[in-house]
Enzyme design. Structure first.
Site: not given
Ligand code: IMP
Length: 180
Positions: A45, A99, A103, A153
């Site tokens: 990403g 990053e 999320d 998003v």
């Molecule tokens: P976390 O461990 O929940 O913080 O997940 C983060 C990862 O989830 C990011 O590096 C993204 O690859 C993916 N991700 C989380 N939210 C989104 C979004 O709204 N759009 C696209 N990818 C997302």
């Protein structure tokens, strides 16, 4: 705009993103002026964000793209188990993790915990987007592009099921209130 089964609308324009990246670059230039940071963009990403941010940097720096391992590694200490693709030693380095979006923050906290055991000099996170749930997490990025609500998003490197990374602007999904 429709991608697969979801409807999206424009949310953060390319112009706003560019402006924000210049600000982030200026902050990093200030904070790292006496240092030679090792930048670790996390694939997939962050590839577009990293490419733009890195070109704003005037400090001596190196870049090594890394990726989350899809399995839990079994290597002994001294190696990162949650990230693959790293060829440089992290010992005594000023690390900047790049990053795309934070999320829940779980992914980054795993990575940060591992850095604690590797003798790094410092580690900071820069994230283009931080979602609302991440704000409650213990691990926090020092550099944040955009704080948003709990929206899905895509665009500017961010994907929906692999699609949408090529879009220049960031879009948000129009989800029914009940599924948000
Ligand atoms: P976390 O461990 O929940 O913080 O997940 C983060 C990862 O989830 C990011 O590096 C993204 O690859 C993916 N991700 C989380 N939210 C989104 C979004 O709204 N759009 C696209 N990818 C997302």
């Amino acid at each position: 705009m429709k991608i697969k089964d979801l409807e999206f609308k424009k949310f953060i324009t390319a112009a706003k993103i560019n402006e924000k990246i210049k600000e982030l670059g200026a902050q990093l230039n200030e904070d790292y002026q006496q240092k030679k940071p090792l930048l670790l963009p996390i694939l997939n990403g962050s590839f577009i964000f990293a490419a733009d941010l890195i070109r704003e940097l005037k400090v001596d720096c190196r870049v090594s793209f890394v990726k989350h391992a899809s399995y839990q590694g079994t290597q002994s200490s001294g190696q990162l188990n949650t990230l693959i693709g790293l060829n440089e030693s992290l010992f005594n380095q000023d690390i900047i993790i790049i990053e795309d979006i934070m999320d829940t923050g779980l992914t980054l906290s795993k990575v940060i915990n591992e850095f604690g055991t590797l003798g790094v000099k410092s580690v900071e996170i820069v994230t283009l987007v931080r979602k609302a749930p991440a704000r409650a997490h213990a691990v926090q990025p020092k550099y944040i592009g955009f704080d948003i609500d709990d929206e899905f998003v895509l665009g500017y490197g961010l994907d929906y099921d692999g699609y949408g990374r090529n879009l220049k602007d960031i879009y948000k999904a129009l989800l029914p209130e009940t599924t948000k």
